[in-house]
Design a protein around this motif. Sequence first.
Motif, PDB file in Angstrom:
ATOM      1  N   PRO A 112     -11.440  -7.395  -3.791  1.00 32.17           N
ATOM      2  CA  PRO A 112     -10.695  -6.818  -4.500  1.00 32.17           C
ATOM      3  C   PRO A 112     -10.043  -6.973  -6.518  1.00 32.17           C
ATOM      4  O   PRO A 112     -10.171  -6.004  -7.193  1.00 32.17           O
ATOM      5  CB  PRO A 112      -9.200  -7.386  -4.218  1.00 32.17           C
ATOM      6  CG  PRO A 112      -9.742  -8.020  -3.077  1.00 32.17           C
ATOM      7  CD  PRO A 112     -10.876  -8.011  -3.205  1.00 32.17           C
ATOM      8  N   SER A 139      -6.736   2.562  -5.675  1.00 29.52           N
ATOM      9  CA  SER A 139      -6.625   1.745  -4.367  1.00 29.52           C
ATOM     10  C   SER A 139      -7.786   3.397  -3.361  1.00 29.52           C
ATOM     11  O   SER A 139      -8.384   2.653  -2.460  1.00 29.52           O
ATOM     12  CB  SER A 139      -5.470   1.855  -4.113  1.00 29.52           C
ATOM     13  OG  SER A 139      -5.101   1.366  -2.795  1.00 29.52           O
ATOM     14  N   GLU A 153      -4.941  -6.253  -5.639  1.00 31.18           N
ATOM     15  CA  GLU A 153      -6.568  -6.261  -7.048  1.00 31.18           C
ATOM     16  C   GLU A 153      -5.446  -4.819  -7.954  1.00 31.18           C
ATOM     17  O   GLU A 153      -6.056  -5.076  -9.303  1.00 31.18           O
ATOM     18  CB  GLU A 153      -6.789  -4.416  -6.023  1.00 31.18           C
ATOM     19  CG  GLU A 153      -6.298  -3.671  -5.262  1.00 31.18           C
ATOM     20  CD  GLU A 153      -7.423  -2.655  -4.422  1.00 31.18           C
ATOM     21  OE1 GLU A 153      -8.517  -3.507  -3.774  1.00 31.18           O
ATOM     22  OE2 GLU A 153      -7.099  -1.635  -3.670  1.00 31.18           O
TER      23      GLU A 153
END
Lengths: 434, 323
Positions: free
Chosen positions: B147, B193, B260
């Motif tokens: 991430p 994402s 992330e």
Amino acid sequence: MFVTYMVNQGGTTVLKTSFAATTAVATSFALLAGAAAAQEIRFMCYSDGNECEVYDDVLTRFEADNPGVDVIVDVVPYQAILENLPVQLAAGTGPDMAKVTDLGGLNEYYLDLTPYIDTGYWDASFGGTLDWYRVGDRQGYYGMHSQLTITGAFVNATLFEQAGIEMPGADATWEEWAAAANAVAAATDTPFPMAIDRSGHRVAGPAISYGAQYFDGEGNGSFAGFEPFAAQFVAWNEDGTMARDVWAGQGGATYQDAAQEFINGELVFYYSGSWQVGRMDEQVGDFFDWQVVGSPCGPAGACSGMPGGAGIVGFEQTEHPEIVAAVIDYLAQEDVYAEVAARTRNLPAHLGVASAGVEFQNASPAAQAALNAFAADLPDVSPIAFAYQGYAGNRAMFGITVERLSQAIVGELSVADAVGRMSDDLAAAMAESQ
Amino acid sequence: MFLAILNPLMRIIEIPMLALQRLLGMRLFAWAFLAPNLILFGLFAFLPVILNLFYATTGGDNVLLADRPDVGLRNFVTLTDCGSYLDPNTCREDKFWRAVWNTTWFVTLQVGFMVGFALLTAIILNRDIRARGFFRAVFFFPVLLSPVVVALIWKWILQREGVLNAFLDWTGMGGINWLVDAQWAFAWSVFISVWAHMGFYTLILLAGLQAIPRDVYEAAIMDRASPWRSFTRITLPLLAPTMLVVLVLALIKGVQTFDEIYAFTGGGPGTATTFIIQYIYEEGFAGAPRLFGLAAAASLMVAAVLVVLTLIQLWVNRRNVDG
């Protein structure tokens, strides 16, 4: 043991050899007389420049003079000191000693050095900075202030020269600097006129100059008088005077500086502090001329920066309190302290070293001048700023300032609401800390 | 050869096992095998949940429970004290509700886009296209990245002097300060994402598509059904159980989003990309004082939402199994 160092006396550099360190070493020898097995001390250290490297080197001599003692310098990021160390200490798994910046906030974990040191020498050497480590009824000797810092402004002198604009004078106000920086940025096509590090500590000096009191009548933390600065700072972020990236480009209370923008020549006026001198000296080089102009004045009449810095403390949970105290006391000796200050290019908090003057090693004329400019700015520091630096709740106030001011900058809250929320947050934080 | 080595070894192991079995009996013998896993699960999963319950009802900034005063439900009251839940500015703990609403919007958009794109990608990759294996690997590759690596890659692309702005400058369109504008930062967070996780769900949907019998499609072709009709009347109904599993998994993962986005925007500008897990982290570990009680209460509220989502997943799975 003899320690040799250079000091500036009356403008002349002289080489001094001192027996003071010998005394400390002899003391530690006596303390360690019964210790036959190797005793390991872990020193959690972070560097703004080369501090940990220098401590490691200096402590090698301490180890040589104290057979069986092993001082391991664990170099960690600054974030680890802020976030991990308090949790480790609370869980009882912290190091034996550390370099910290939350001076009063960690007081409950500090080892009281009083039984192990010459308190008269410490009082004479560190004066008022000793109070920064004291809280409530814990009024012992806890920390050796290893680097004194003061906030102030770096200016790109080359951009002023290219723009043909004269730099504001010594007592210039924030408004005058903002106007000048805007004019220079416009004339030289520089992206950012001004920037202040994203830190509650960094805006404290300017806020005091705008009237922030930071304490109520009973000496408790307060954001009374903070709104005028908040309004001006938000307005400067909206109109492009301040580099919006610095405060709006992050969330939470995360620290963000603008040093790289200044080093890249993208910033005219950068408000940070004395600890950045080494970095500027190394990374700007002859790319452009820069200088330190201290802290501008505000409408409240003050021209205050914010003192601060870091100190070395031992922790009560150590299994070797006498050795930890001996290590810290060794570093506090005038000759050792002077050597470290010279090699790390930090302003000394040791009154003896400061009065003798420090010949900073490998410092360019610009860096030397910058450090002297910062030192000369110390008398202008408001008493409120000194008190705020020593206040145990200042870490909470710094974080609250950053979070709420950022929300006002990005438009989530009005300035008045942001300042109101700051007071509410502080009240809640203090209630939880009781 | 292999068995020749293995058999004597097994006989050696058999000796203490038989002795243990005689000692414990058959019922307790099974528990002896389960014990290591149960201990680990208890220590690192069950015990923290129990401790969290206690932390949520205590105050102060001490870590040790013994040093923390009991405050009852005060932390929950603080979190839910709102004039209107729709307007975080009217809430006592406005940062919590900003995080709740950010998470709600984020999960809605992220899951919607991700399931949609994953389905589209799976359908395309299920067809007999050239270099199908290569494209399957390409779409799955981001899933393998850490991430933090994902965040750093996109930060370099989107920062003021990043790759995207350099390209926009080159085309004469001029750059945008993507990460300083709240709307853009949020939109990019959703995009990143989706980009990072889509491959995983594509893989699941692809497996679901491949499980649909070919003869159903052949029958549809013989009945001269259009491709769209085949898709809506065959593919979608037969893929629905897999889609539901994907949806619930994506919802749970979406609510848990932290690392992330934290590395990408730090939760900013302001609180524009601060999600609920970051709120918990900052209250409990990054701020001063460390409000473990408030963080624990918030985490229990998130856990309640996740439990509901998990129950839905279990119910969906059971319904699939039961036919």
